[in-house]
Write an enzyme that holds these catalytic residues in place. Structure first.
Site, short mmCIF file in Angstrom:
data_model
loop_
_atom_site.label_atom_id
_atom_site.label_comp_id
_atom_site.label_asym_id
_atom_site.label_seq_id
_atom_site.Cartn_x
_atom_site.Cartn_y
_atom_site.Cartn_z
N ASP B 12 0.91 -1.21 0.07
CA ASP B 12 -0.10 0.12 -0.01
C ASP B 12 0.77 1.30 -0.09
OD1 ASP B 12 -2.17 -1.66 0.05
OD2 ASP B 12 -2.89 -1.00 2.02
N ASP B 131 -14.31 -4.75 -4.09
CA ASP B 131 -14.33 -4.87 -2.63
C ASP B 131 -15.79 -5.11 -2.20
OD1 ASP B 131 -11.82 -3.71 -2.53
OD2 ASP B 131 -11.95 -1.85 -2.08
#
Lengths: 206, 253
Positions: B12, B131
């Site tokens: 990330d 997601d």
């Protein structure tokens, strides 16, 4: 004097990755070029390619004199040539990807959609798989390379298929004859196996 | 042999710095995504995923530079996701050296973006990122880091993205993300069995057994994980050995 490698820029390749990998494999002088003259004068030629066959062939055809320069350098002057992924597919007669398109016609074959018999085999064929040389072709060694494609070269007699992989049946992994070779996988993304192949290509004296 | 199951570490990145990444090896600059990418290249990860969680436009430009620098030193496939809203965004990342571009929220708002990208760049480089959270006996798409419910059925959305030309689906359970409780195997399997493109399992890995379950029970083609690799709990080699022990095809060289 270092040999000059022409890496053809026709708007359809992951040029930067291939350029980086050629340098890492020891190439001294890589010309990223859209010029037919530079291709004609180069010692070795690399044709990358990502995307759809038709768009890639149009991009290549749009460069003035490029296809004639490739024919001259590769087919008549026998300069070592490496096609990668769609750059490999362009070497054959035609493709059936989104319509019918003509290729360079150097190798007998047609590009068709992958249709693995086993439903567990997903399309695109994406990931690391075997490169299985047929006989003892130049440059190619047994190993694992990274593939990323939904279409593949098929040929009736298979004479110019230098290596296969397996994805619900045999799939062409490399094609070639004389001083030209094309690989369906991505040597620039295949870590040590890929860089070693590029090193051999840079030293290839067919 | 056959196509190998891929093991994919995910980094990330926010404003050009790694916020979730390796923190067990000596790195001159542990916040530099390129240094971290090199570690995974050396470890022979099968692919690497950069997820840009930057909110600002300036930060996104930084991501292009990171991809360029990573592609100069890593000879493995790179998937980049986060904030991709147009084919031009994708093109910049591909030109910088990304091999695949993942699209998430923009494809919830405008699924046809997937078709536009597939037509321009080919399906093989378009990843539909999903997601989802369990809801009403199924799963629904959540955006904004899992906070905002769209009410869209996740399985139907997955099928839609695949039919529009996504060449791969990255399926993350927001219920499991960060929990170390393992993938939502029902979610992964339900989607993997409905589409003909490969599915990457994501969200919740806390042990190597979770990776195995993602493949055997979740029917995933690739397994993504972050913290188990970043904290040195397990190496890529250990993950590969564990999959192999369970009869899953993995890379050998």
């Amino acid at each position: 004097m270092a040999e000059r490698i022409a890496l053809i820029d026709y708007g359809a390749g992951n040029l930067r990755s291939v350029h980086n990998a050629l340098l890492a494999a020891g190439a001294g002088d890589v010309a990223v070029t859209d010029s037919a003259d530079i291709v004609r004068a180069a010692d070795r030629i690399v044709l990358p390619g990502v995307g759809a066959f038709g768009a890639c062939m149009s991009g290549l055809s749009a460069l003035p004199g490029m296809i004639a320069a490739l024919d001259e350098a590769v087919c008549r002057k026998n300069r070592p040539f490496l096609g990668i992924c769609v750059g490999m597919q362009l070497m054959v007669d035609s493709s059936e990807e989104h319509g019918s398109h003509k290729g360079l016609g150097w190798i007998d074959g047609t590009v068709r959609p992958l249709a693995p018999s086993d439903p567990q085999c997903k399309v695109p064929h994406m990931g690391w798989n075997d490169v299985i040389p047929r006989g003892a072709p130049p440059l190619l060694e047994q190993g694992e390379a990274y593939f990323l494609h939904g279409y593949a070269v098929e040929s009736d007699d298979g004479a110019d298929i230098l290596a296969t992989t397996d994805h619900g049946g045999p799939v062409a992994a490399a094609i070639g004859r004389e001083t030209m070779i094309g690989v369906q996988f991505h040597p620039e993304k295949s870590q040590r196996y890929g860089l070693a192949l590029l090193e051999r290509f840079l030293k290839w004296r067919p | 042999m056959t196509l190998r199951t891929r093991i994919i570490p995910c980094l990330d990145v926010r404003d050009g710095r790694v916020v979730k990444g390796i923190n067990f090896v000596d790195l001159a600059d542990a916040g530099d995504p390129v240094e971290q990418a090199r570690v995974y290249d050396t470890a022979q990860a099968d692919e690497l995923c950069f997820l840009d969680i930057t909110a600002s436009h300036e930060g996104r430009e930084t991501m292009i530079d990171i991809v360029e620098r990573a592609a100069a030193v890593c000879f493995m496939p790179l998937t980049v996701g986060g904030g991709v809203g147009s084919p031009d965004d994708a093109r910049k990342l591909l030109l910088a050296g990304a091999d695949k571009v993942a699209v998430n929220s923009a494809a919830v708002a405008r699924p046809e973006l997937i078709r536009d990208m597939a037509q321009r760049f080919g399906s093989q480089c378009v990843v539909g990122s999903i997601d989802a959270r369990a809801k009403n006996g199924g799963w629904e798409i959540f955006t904004h880091g899992g906070r905002r419910n769209t009410g869209i059925d996740a399985v139907a959305h997955a099928e839609l993205l695949a039919s529009l030309g996504a060449g791969e689906l990255l399926v993350t359970s927001m219920d499991r993300d960060g929990t170390k409780d393992g993938y939502d195997l029902d979610l992964i399997r339900t989607i993997a069995d409905r589409v003909t493109v490969p599915v990457v399992a994501s969200g919740g890995v806390g042990s190597l057994d979770h990776l195995v379950a993602g493949v055997i029970e979740g029917h995933a083609s690739a397994v993504l994980a972050a913290s188990i690799f970043h904290f040195g709990t397990h190496s890529i080699a250990e993950a590969r050995a564990k999959l192999a022990e369970n009869g899953i095809p993995v890379r050998r060289n």
